[in-house]
Design an enzyme around this catalytic site. Structure first.
Site, PDB file in Angstrom:
ATOM      1  N   ILE A 165     -41.773 -34.075 109.284  1.00  0.00           N
ATOM      2  CA  ILE A 165     -41.644 -35.805 109.544  1.00  0.00           C
ATOM      3  C   ILE A 165     -41.584 -36.115 110.772  1.00  0.00           C
ATOM      4  CG2 ILE A 165     -39.298 -36.011 108.677  1.00  0.00           C
ATOM      5  CD1 ILE A 165     -40.197 -38.288 106.969  1.00  0.00           C
ATOM      6  N   ASP A 169     -40.808 -29.384 106.162  1.00  0.00           N
ATOM      7  CA  ASP A 169     -41.045 -30.763 106.418  1.00  0.00           C
ATOM      8  C   ASP A 169     -41.307 -31.485 107.727  1.00  0.00           C
ATOM      9  OD1 ASP A 169     -40.406 -33.586 106.453  1.00  0.00           O
ATOM     10  OD2 ASP A 169     -39.149 -33.656 104.694  1.00  0.00           O
ATOM     11  N   TYR A 202     -30.766 -32.998 105.710  1.00  0.00           N
ATOM     12  CA  TYR A 202     -31.006 -34.408 105.462  1.00  0.00           C
ATOM     13  C   TYR A 202     -30.192 -34.593 104.117  1.00  0.00           C
ATOM     14  CZ  TYR A 202     -33.684 -38.276 103.225  1.00  0.00           C
ATOM     15  OH  TYR A 202     -34.043 -39.382 102.645  1.00  0.00           O
ATOM     16  N   LYS A 206     -41.642 -41.819 110.469  1.00  0.00           N
ATOM     17  CA  LYS A 206     -40.743 -41.884 111.576  1.00  0.00           C
ATOM     18  C   LYS A 206     -41.559 -41.865 112.898  1.00  0.00           C
ATOM     19  CE  LYS A 206     -37.515 -40.857 108.790  1.00  0.00           C
ATOM     20  NZ  LYS A 206     -36.538 -41.766 108.539  1.00  0.00           N
TER      21      LYS A 206
END
Lengths: 471, 488
Positions: free
Chosen positions: A232, A230, A145, A272
């Site tokens: 998410i 992470d 990302y 998300k």
């Protein structure tokens, strides 16, 4: 004397990357079904708009949570004054349980080890501040990302060294890639403090496999470094293999309460999984009390609004709702994903096999004029300006191989996605036709009359152009 | 090889994570801990510690709650506001909702009596004023650079400006001899001292109205400060977080007015910090604002705001609330009146037993002078006295040392975070303490600096109680009009 700091005048905020520039172009000419049908369709925004109806009906049935009341009594004052960085206990409890539910209740989370932050953006930066000194490094598998460049490096002075992953094995993390990255860091005189992985991966859309997680744990154990996972996108896994959190693997390997246990930290957010990026709800979870203590103090710089904590504590505590939401959202994601994959296939374009996320990792290598990042940029410009789709080029995600693009599918209506697929198909067909008609100029369909000529396009590098920030 | 756990953690984590840069080991927080373990409650714990160390504004919640009740559409989750839910929930643009920025700019203008205009495009969000300060430090200075800050100052600055940024705060020492005003000499002295130590000064941090003094800066001082920073080409960060807590004369003058009307300066050096935590009493909502006249700073700070954006749910609520100008007019004036009443009540009550306070016209606290109660004029004696006040008198007040005050014996006392009953109890306790100490003097004819009250009241508790209870029933709009107050 220079007026501003080095941080203010450098480019480490990362906003000059093509990832953000594509958005700027979209902002200038955004698609609208009625008002601007030839505009650019936003496919660079990893956001889910698929399940708002579920949230809205919950709200309609639960007026208390919204209106600052509890059992009809106003709690406005209590909320307005609540600024304890430990967070609203009811919210942390509900969030911890929500995270457990997403992991099939195979792990338990103690709310006291949860630190609330203003989005995962803040969580990642805070962990970097806590775990590393300026000049030290984290290893990250590529592609990753683009926002990590800002979140992990900008104000912290920490470095990122890539763990190169390639299409030869579906971009999976390998032992040799890990070791190579570690050695690369050493050669650059960078002390490695940890590895950061996104699981499920952005931009790949794949859930990290158990073998990879085991590999990572062995690696960080041997090197005596941290692992930040992470997670998410953990709630967006819509088909098998199911999501496996690194916390689960730690338990499987009986590593609870060992030294490694103290070096694994999770990052989470509701941006998300619940589609609420505007609410800025992020979290760090760590079994390391010192990290929790330090991160909690640092969260003063980015606490979650108590108004939002209260709303979400009520929502997430409604287990019937969360169960239904998680399930239904995944069903809808799967459907959309299938639509995108089908549509691309129809245009002769394949994607990396994926089972999670709000996007696909699309293989356009065959459309490149040459196997280079310049060719990738050329293709990207065509897609943004001629085809009218804002997608994210792999180079902005630090991909080692040119020709890959991240394409989002959950932030638009079905009709818009259909249109996007049609445009791609037309583009591919016309490109094929063009290449088989060498020497003849080719006019694309008048559908795209709004396209700009390339000469008008300027690859701006000044940081004065602000843009939305997004994953 | 075995490491102790602490050693190991220090190896494993950053210095930042394990040092004291968060400032929480300061005495400022000790008092809170005492309160947390024994909090006062009128019925459940009447002998508990009364919290007077928290600068919070709880005086106008009745008005705000009424507004919230009458404006359901301000919440995106009610039936009336639900149609905005999705739009607001997915909006994550770090520019912030335009209506939010517009409403905040308008409110700031109103607070300054419409004497200046604010451009909504220069409004940048932050994680409270806490986040705004840190962001400015990151934008304006490199590690090891310094900001000058007049003492005494808010203890949180040590963390906000220094912890993760690596910058230093250097004091401009102010003295009670001139009511702690900032002078040209003191600014120059601080600057020179930095030069001699080879420390690069990048900025000047000002809090106006002042925390902990409660005073507003006069025009002349503000002009001197702007002239100073302009000459030295250093930034001015003006924290105006208490701008709407002004309850009497002299009036508040914002730095924005000074640069607009009073003195020419390089506007690229001027930056404001604001928040709704004090003026409106919304610390939980984390509405921090950074306003800069420097385009590059606006741009950079905006990118950094990604680390502390305001929840759009809250942005929407605030946008609705602050664009209701009938409401904002009412709240600004009512808050002011109620603060005046509270402030007056306390300061008069203290004056009765000869305890002076620095004359102030703003803030949610006053700066109390307990120098004559010190065993000796040292900070050890101040700490001793403070511990007695916490553990025996059971009031959590904040010692001047925690605000980097250069003189021992001063304490900050908050008054807006409690109800009337607690006020009564607190004053009784103070009176009792002072009398028991044998330190009560004749009621002071307050020094001209402490305001010219024409009151002379006896020391009897009964009369005091009557007075305080009377104020209970007094209209908050006319604190001096009670028939129980006898003018001489």
């Amino acid at each position: 004397m220079k007026l501003l700091s080095r941080k203010a005048t450098c480019n480490s905020h990362g906003q000059d990357s093509s990832y953000f520039l594509g958005w700027q172009e979209y902002e200038k000419n955004p698609y609208d079904e009625v008002r601007n049908p030839t505009g650019i369709i936003q496919m660079g925004l990893a956001e889910s708009q698929l399940s708002f109806d579920l949230l809205e009906s919950w709200l309609a049935e639960n007026p208390d949570a919204s209106g600052f009341t509890r059992n009809g009594e106003s709690i406005f004052r209590e909320l307005a004054l609540f600024q304890d960085y430990h967070g609203l206990p009811a919210f942390k409890k509900a969030l911890a349980e929500f995270m457990e539910e997403i992991r099939g209740n195979k792990v338990t989370f103690d709310p006291r080890n949860l630190v609330l932050t203003a989005g995962a953006t803040s969580a990642n930066e805070t962990l970097a501040f806590c775990l590393a000194e300026p000049g030290e490094a984290f290893l990250l598998p590529t592609p990753y990302y683009p926002g990590f460049d800002r979140d992990l490096k900008w104000r912290t002075g920490v470095e990122i060294v890539p763990i190169q992953c390639t299409s030869s094995n579906g971009f999976r993390i390998t032992e040799s890639a890990l070791e190579d990255a570690y050695q690369l860091a050493r050669k650059q005189n960078l002390r490695v403090k940890g590895v950061l992985v996104t699981n499920p991966s952005n931009p790949l859309g794949t859930a990290v496999s158990r073998p990879e997680l085991n590999l990572l744990l062995s690696f960080i154990s041997a090197k005596n470094i941290h692992l930040i996972s992470d997670e998410i996108y953990s709630g967006t896994v819509f088909s098998s293999p199911s999501f496996v959190s690194v916390m689960e693997v730690l338990l499987e390997r009986n590593l609870a309460n060992t030294q490694v246990w103290n070096r694994v930290h999770l990052v989470y957010s509701l941006s998300k999984d619940l589609g609420l990026p505007g609410f800025r709800v992020g979290a760090i979870y760590s079994n390391n009390n010192t990290v929790v203590a330090a991160a909690t103090k640092m969260s003063s710089f980015g606490l979650v609004s108590s108004q939002t904590q209260y709303l979400l504590s009520a929502m997430l505590a409604d287990k019937k709702f969360t169960k239904h939401y998680i399930f239904e959202n995944q069903v809808r994601l799967q459907k959309r994903h299938a639509m995108l994959v089908r549509g691309l296939k129809n245009a002769g374009i394949s994607c990396l096999d994926s089972n999670a996320g709000l996007f696909c990792w699309v293989d356009m290598r065959h459309l490149l004029t040459s196997k280079s990042f310049d060719a990738e940029m050329e293709l990207w410009k065509k897609i943004v300006y001629q085809v009218g789709l804002n997608i994210s080029p792999g180079s902005s995600c630090h991909c080692a191989e040119p020709g890959w693009f991240r394409v989002c599918f959950a932030n638009m209506s079905e009709e818009t996605l259909d249109l996007a697929m049609q445009r791609i198909k037309d583009f591919v067909v016309s490109t094929a036709t063009k290449s088989s008609n060498t020497g003849r100029s080719h006019h694309l369909s008048s559908k795209y009359s709004a396209r700009k000529s390339l000469s008008k396009w300027v690859f701006r590098l000044s940081f004065h152009h602000d843009s939305e920030n997004e994953r | 090889m075995e490491f102790s756990l602490k050693n190991e953690q220090q190896q494993l984590l950053s210095k930042m994570a394990t040092n004291d840069g968060h400032g929480e080991n300061s005495p400022y927080f000790d008092g809170w801990k005492a309160y947390d373990s024994d909090p006062y409650h009128p019925t459940r714990n009447p002998n508990g510690v009364i919290q007077m160390g928290l600068a919070e504004n709880q005086l106008c919640f009745d008005l705000i709650e009424e507004w919230v009740l009458n404006n359901p559409e301000a919440s995106i989750c009610t039936a009336e506001g639900a149609n905005k839910f999705m739009e607001v929930a997915i909006y994550q643009d770090y520019h912030g909702l335009p209506e939010f920025r517009n409403a905040v700019a308008r409110f700031m203008e109103k607070v300054r009596g419409e004497r200046v205009k604010f451009d909504p495009n220069r409004i940048v969000m932050s994680g409270g004023a806490t986040g705004a300060h840190e962001t400015l430090a990151f934008c304006l200075a490199d590690p090891e650079d310094a900001f000058l800050v007049p003492t005494p100052y808010y203890p949180g600055f040590d963390r906000d400006l220094r912890w993760r940024t690596g910058i230093q705060l250097l004091p401009i020492v102010c003295h009670s001899s001139n009511d702690f005003k900032v002078t040209k000499e003191s600014m120059e002295a601080a600057y020179q001292k930095a030069q001699e130590a080879n420390i690069r000064v990048k900025g000047f941090l000002l809090n106006n109205p002042s925390n902990p003094l409660g005073t507003v800066l006069d025009r002349e001082t503000l002009i001197d400060i702007v002239t100073f920073i302009n000459d030295k080409n250093i930034h001015l960060i003006c924290d105006e977080i208490y701008s709407a807590t002004v309850f009497s004369q002299p009036e508040f003058i914002s730095i924005s007015e000074i640069i607009e009307h009073d003195v020419q300066c390089n506007r690229d050096l001027i930056h404001l910090v604001y928040s709704l935590s004090k003026d409106l009493g919304f610390p939980g909502f984390r509405v921090g604002i950074l306003y800069s006249y420097n385009d590059a700073v606006v741009s950079c700070a905006r990118k950094m705001s990604s680390f502390g954006l305001v929840s759009t749910q809250t942005q929407h609520l605030i946008a609705s609330m602050l664009s209701d100008e009938t409401f904002t007019d009412k709240i600004i004036s009512t808050s002011s009146e109620r603060l005046a009443a509270r402030h007056g009540l306390f300061t008069r009550g203290l004056a009765q037993v000869g305890i002076g306070t620095l004359k102030s016209s703003a803030g949610l606290y006053f700066w109390m002078d307990l120098r004559r109660l010190l065993r000796e004029s040292t900070f050890e004696a101040e700490m001793e006295l403070w511990r007695i006040i916490i553990h025996e008198v059971k009031l959590n007040v904040s010692p001047g040392l925690s605000f980097h005050c250069s003189e021992p014996g001063w304490f900050r006392v908050c008054f807006a975070n409690m109800d009337d009953e607690s006020v009564r109890v607190a004053l009784r306790r103070i009176h009792k303490f002072v009398l028991v100490q044998g330190k009560a003097t004749e009621p002071t004819t307050p020094k001209s600096r402490c305001g010219s009250s024409k009151l002379q009241l006896s020391l009897s508790f009964r009369r005091l109680d009557e007075r305080v209870m009377g104020s209970h029933m007094m209209s908050p709009h006319s604190p001096m009009a009670s028939p129980l107050v006898r003018a001489t």
